[in-house]
Design a protein around this motif. Structure first.
Motif, PDB file in Angstrom:
ATOM      1  N   LEU A   1     -25.177  50.282  31.384  1.00 10.14           N
ATOM      2  CA  LEU A   1     -23.985  50.096  32.213  1.00 10.14           C
ATOM      3  C   LEU A   1     -22.812  50.888  31.618  1.00 10.14           C
ATOM      4  CD1 LEU A   1     -22.986  47.581  34.509  1.00 10.14           C
ATOM      5  CD2 LEU A   1     -21.311  47.716  32.717  1.00 10.14           C
ATOM      6  N   LYS A   2     -22.758  52.146  31.971  1.00  7.94           N
ATOM      7  CA  LYS A   2     -21.637  53.006  31.580  1.00  7.94           C
ATOM      8  C   LYS A   2     -20.798  53.355  32.800  1.00  7.94           C
ATOM      9  CE  LYS A   2     -23.203  53.754  27.316  1.00  7.94           C
ATOM     10  NZ  LYS A   2     -22.704  53.010  26.221  1.00  7.94           N
ATOM     11  N   PHE A   3     -21.444  53.387  33.978  1.00  8.74           N
ATOM     12  CA  PHE A   3     -20.785  53.737  35.233  1.00  8.74           C
ATOM     13  C   PHE A   3     -21.209  52.754  36.320  1.00  8.74           C
ATOM     14  CE2 PHE A   3     -21.235  57.573  32.756  1.00  8.74           C
ATOM     15  CZ  PHE A   3     -19.966  58.115  32.824  1.00  8.74           C
ATOM     16  N   ILE A   4     -20.282  52.417  37.208  1.00  9.00           N
ATOM     17  CA  ILE A   4     -20.544  51.583  38.378  1.00  9.00           C
ATOM     18  C   ILE A   4     -20.063  52.360  39.588  1.00  9.00           C
ATOM     19  CG2 ILE A   4     -20.054  49.405  39.567  1.00  9.00           C
ATOM     20  CD1 ILE A   4     -19.346  48.206  36.836  1.00  9.00           C
ATOM     21  N   ARG A   5     -20.899  52.394  40.618  1.00  6.40           N
ATOM     22  CA  ARG A   5     -20.521  53.113  41.829  1.00  6.40           C
ATOM     23  C   ARG A   5     -21.003  52.336  43.053  1.00  6.40           C
ATOM     24  NH1 ARG A   5     -21.656  59.413  43.328  1.00  6.40           N
ATOM     25  NH2 ARG A   5     -20.716  59.293  45.378  1.00  6.40           N
ATOM     26  N   ALA A   6     -20.193  52.306  44.080  1.00  7.94           N
ATOM     27  CA  ALA A   6     -20.600  51.697  45.345  1.00  7.94           C
ATOM     28  C   ALA A   6     -21.485  52.679  46.097  1.00  7.94           C
ATOM     29  CB  ALA A   6     -19.375  51.346  46.180  1.00  7.94           C
ATOM     30  N   GLY A   7     -22.494  52.153  46.772  1.00  8.87           N
ATOM     31  CA  GLY A   7     -23.391  52.992  47.539  1.00  8.87           C
ATOM     32  C   GLY A   7     -23.974  52.228  48.703  1.00  8.87           C
ATOM     33  N   GLU A   8     -25.053  52.778  49.263  1.00  9.84           N
ATOM     34  CA  GLU A   8     -25.722  52.150  50.392  1.00  9.84           C
ATOM     35  C   GLU A   8     -27.225  52.293  50.208  1.00  9.84           C
ATOM     36  OE1 GLU A   8     -25.937  53.369  54.909  1.00  9.84           O
ATOM     37  OE2 GLU A   8     -23.929  52.656  54.403  1.00  9.84           O
ATOM     38  N   TYR A   9     -27.942  51.217  50.500  1.00 12.60           N
ATOM     39  CA  TYR A   9     -29.397  51.211  50.424  1.00 12.60           C
ATOM     40  C   TYR A   9     -29.920  50.469  51.641  1.00 12.60           C
ATOM     41  CZ  TYR A   9     -34.106  50.369  48.709  1.00 12.60           C
ATOM     42  OH  TYR A   9     -35.466  50.325  48.576  1.00 12.60           O
ATOM     43  N   LYS A  10     -30.739  51.137  52.444  1.00 12.39           N
ATOM     44  CA  LYS A  10     -31.264  50.552  53.682  1.00 12.39           C
ATOM     45  C   LYS A  10     -30.144  49.984  54.551  1.00 12.39           C
ATOM     46  CE  LYS A  10     -35.850  49.578  51.896  1.00 12.39           C
ATOM     47  NZ  LYS A  10     -36.914  48.587  51.750  1.00 12.39           N
TER      48      LYS A  10
END
Length: 82
Positions: free
Chosen positions: A62-71
């Motif tokens: 856990l060095k980076f957190i990013r919002a994304g989308e999956y299905k």
């Protein structure tokens, strides 16, 4: 015992994932959406994700957190590299 880096607390009346930093505790996610099916109340999600963040932090992923989308669903992605 070492205090958890991430924990579930309250921020502005909502369960929140909070990170313990050198500058104090900072809320990073406020859990307000109640659309998830049981048992996923905002409080349950807060506890589960805070625990996951601690595991990722402790094993170095856990060095980076990013919002994304999956299905077509919103997700948070963690990574050890940018």
């Amino acid at each position: 015992a070492q205090r958890a880096k991430f924990f579930c607390g309250m921020s502005r009346g909502n369960p929140a994932t909070i990170v313990n930093t050198s500058r104090g505790n900072k809320p990073i996610i406020s859990w307000v959406d109640t659309a998830f099916p049981p048992p996923w109340t905002p409080g349950e999600r807060c506890e589960a994700i805070s625990d996951r963040f601690n595991r990722f932090y402790q094993n170095g992923t856990l060095k980076f957190i990013r919002a994304g989308e999956y299905k077509r669903q919103p997700v948070l992605c963690v990574a050890s590299y940018n």
